[in-house]
Design an enzyme around this catalytic site. Sequence first.
Site, PDB file in Angstrom:
ATOM      1  N   SER A 295       0.867  -1.685   0.364  1.00 31.94           N
ATOM      2  CA  SER A 295      -0.122  -0.723  -0.033  1.00 31.94           C
ATOM      3  C   SER A 295       0.671   1.317  -0.158  1.00 31.94           C
ATOM      4  CB  SER A 295      -1.029   0.437   0.683  1.00 31.94           C
ATOM      5  OG  SER A 295      -0.081   0.770   2.455  1.00 31.94           O
ATOM      6  N   ASP A 296      -0.160   2.488   0.259  1.00 34.12           N
ATOM      7  CA  ASP A 296       1.771   3.561   0.122  1.00 34.12           C
ATOM      8  C   ASP A 296       1.209   4.134   1.407  1.00 34.12           C
ATOM      9  OD1 ASP A 296       2.742   5.477  -0.165  1.00 34.12           O
ATOM     10  OD2 ASP A 296       1.208   6.666  -2.044  1.00 34.12           O
ATOM     11  N   TRP A 297       1.612   5.064   1.814  1.00 38.10           N
ATOM     12  CA  TRP A 297       2.304   4.698   3.420  1.00 38.10           C
ATOM     13  C   TRP A 297      -0.181   5.907   4.189  1.00 38.10           C
ATOM     14  CZ3 TRP A 297       6.826   6.727   6.171  1.00 38.10           C
ATOM     15  CH2 TRP A 297       7.401   7.205   6.835  1.00 38.10           C
TER      16      TRP A 297
ATOM     17  N   ALA B 184      -2.019   4.335   3.634  1.00 38.29           N
ATOM     18  CA  ALA B 184      -3.006   4.501   2.931  1.00 38.29           C
ATOM     19  C   ALA B 184      -4.477   3.086   2.879  1.00 38.29           C
ATOM     20  CB  ALA B 184      -3.106   3.572   1.224  1.00 38.29           C
TER      21      ALA B 184
END
Length: 731
Positions: A289-291, A293
């Site tokens: 995932s992104d940070w 997210a």
Amino acid sequence: MKKLFLITAFIGGLLCACNSGDKLVYKDASASIEDRVEDLLSRMTLEEKIYQISQQCLGENDNINNNEGMNPVPLNPMIGSVIFMSEDIKVRNEFQKKAIEETRLGIPVIYGYDVIHGYRTIYPIPLAMACSWDPSMLEACTAVAAQEARQAGVDWVFAPMIDVARDARWGRIAEGSGEDPYTAAQFAVAAVKGFQGDNLTSDKKVASCLKHFVGYGASEAGRDYVYSEISDQSLWDTYLPPYEAAVKAGAQTLMSAFNDISGVPASANSYTMNTILRDMWKFDGFIVSDWGAVEQLINQGNAANPAEAALNALTAGVDMDMTDGVYIKNMEQLVADGKLDVKVIDEAVRRVLRVKFRLGLFENPYTPDVQENERILLASSKETAEKAAEETMVLLKNNNSILPLEGVKRIGLIGPMVKNQHDLLGSWLGHGHDEDVTTIMDAMTAEFPDAFINYAQGCDFDGEDKSGFNDAVRVANASDVVVLCLGEKQAWSGENASRSTILLPQIQRDLLETVAKTGKPVVLVLNNGRPLELSGMEPHTAAILEAWQPGISGGTPIAKVLNGKVNPSGKLCATFPYTSGQIPIYYNRRNPARKGTQGFYQDVTVEPMYPFGYGLSYTTYKYGTLKVSAEKVAVDGKLKAEISVTNMGKRAGKETVHWYITDPACSITRPMKELRYFEKAEIQPGETKVFTWDIDVAKDFSYVDAEGTRFLEAGDILVRVGDQTVKVVVE
Ligand code: BGC
């Protein structure tokens, strides 16, 4: 729940015991990766699995654009991955030792980091790199970045960023290859090759991570982290092509994006991750995932609470949870409640382990402690970064061939960028150091040894203090030519760095006007991370050089363009509008209903100021007649198109030929023109070079529909170079 852990741990322990004496399959380097993955997975407890698909930070984040200063949480050595903020190999190895020696199964941690345009040897920002039209140059730069990163303990880079972006207000346009899907795809493939090579176990290679999957570049109004409205047709036409190309080139991982894609956030989007990526493209690496997210799915209105967010993300295909700890905190319970089948977790673990085995982390978990001077800022690496920067410079204007500045005696070097180092690095500067950057001042002094260079800062990048203007005027008056160095600060582009207009701040524009009033010719040098609105500034200049954020070579390639050692050959990969109000503006728009007659703005033109593909040279090129090998071709046929280009000037130069197609009538309307091939080549003075495009009709003339099915209808296709067009009938 604890009981469940105990039982699985017990069985795992039994398995271990059964194998004691023999070499465990997962530890056996001669066994196949798939066998090793299955063996290890079969030994893991649920808790171990959940940690394996979680990532935290090791060290403090120092990126001012995203989560600067965010304190790291205490780390459990069972963690699958860390973002490795430190440059210290010992820090890495110490934590790895804990993972190997103090956990039951000794699974190595994978260390990730944002290496966007260099680890220590910072090369130009990706937007600039695409203006080089030389993907092999990016491959060379990413190979340097991979070597520096891996030897500093980074196994996995969160790059390349391959989001097509058509809104220059969005700060992250700096991180990608601009507005065109084909261009982005070519540079994406080059970056993957450079990072990964063909042997991921090498101490000079890293796993790459394509980001941000997908459609992040469509963020509304150029703001960050917001909604994006993307039809399935646009998804397939515009946003997916770079991903498809780079997945097919072997990229090991992807990062799920922050944006909500028409109601289903990218990090909870089973269609993009499970259906497209896994089922259609057969991607077998993992998605991180992104940070934060996953937890942010709550903010986006997709999940009611962290447990639901974890469930939605994992089942949609996000294998690893970056930093928010939501998987760690909720997954046990989800399994216990029967909401989550452990098989889904198993599949995510499988994918993570697979990449770890491919990287050889089980055999070589530690980073050898090689002296810094043997692994970073090597002379050859710096040379690669400088050569790359030379190729990225785009000459936007050159009245009366004022450039190159030959025989000039007195140069007035003015502006806030002249003695600046930090801002030439650009956003996402990895572990780049300001002191590695050559200032424009130093480079100009070195490259113009016979000229008298007089300096004034004039003003800062923003603010209202004009007290330096008089000094700037004095310097201009005492010079034959002014080189005015303006632009954007490092953190004005990149993540969380949107702007409502793409004008430079008023004070910089005022400085230009003030200096220009002296009557001295002004050569404007720009360092920035996005296309700019230059229509108000251009009339006050004699020449404009778009030099982007060049990285550590800093002023050197700029000075070499100004003195003529380098003939500029960059061309824009993103449109420069006349005014911010024209945004979004990009070359591959679809046709309007009242073509060429109505539908304009009442106050400004609808044309760009500097279009996609634009860039001047110190020489001139004459294009011959565009030819194709046949007027008719079968849908599965082959065709050759060619055009000759003659260098008419006295300097060698590099020219890029862009090959476009247009389908004037199609059951799914097509853009006015679409880039399908490009080639850059050096041409000596007087030399004619024939540029050729070998066309595979089924591939190069076809399109995808909203389900991703490739199709080609019989009918006319126009092949185009510049303003020449040749019709080919597809039968
Ligand atoms: C960014 C990513 C980056 C990640 C880790 C996020 O905020 O969107 O591009 O890779 O942080 O630093």
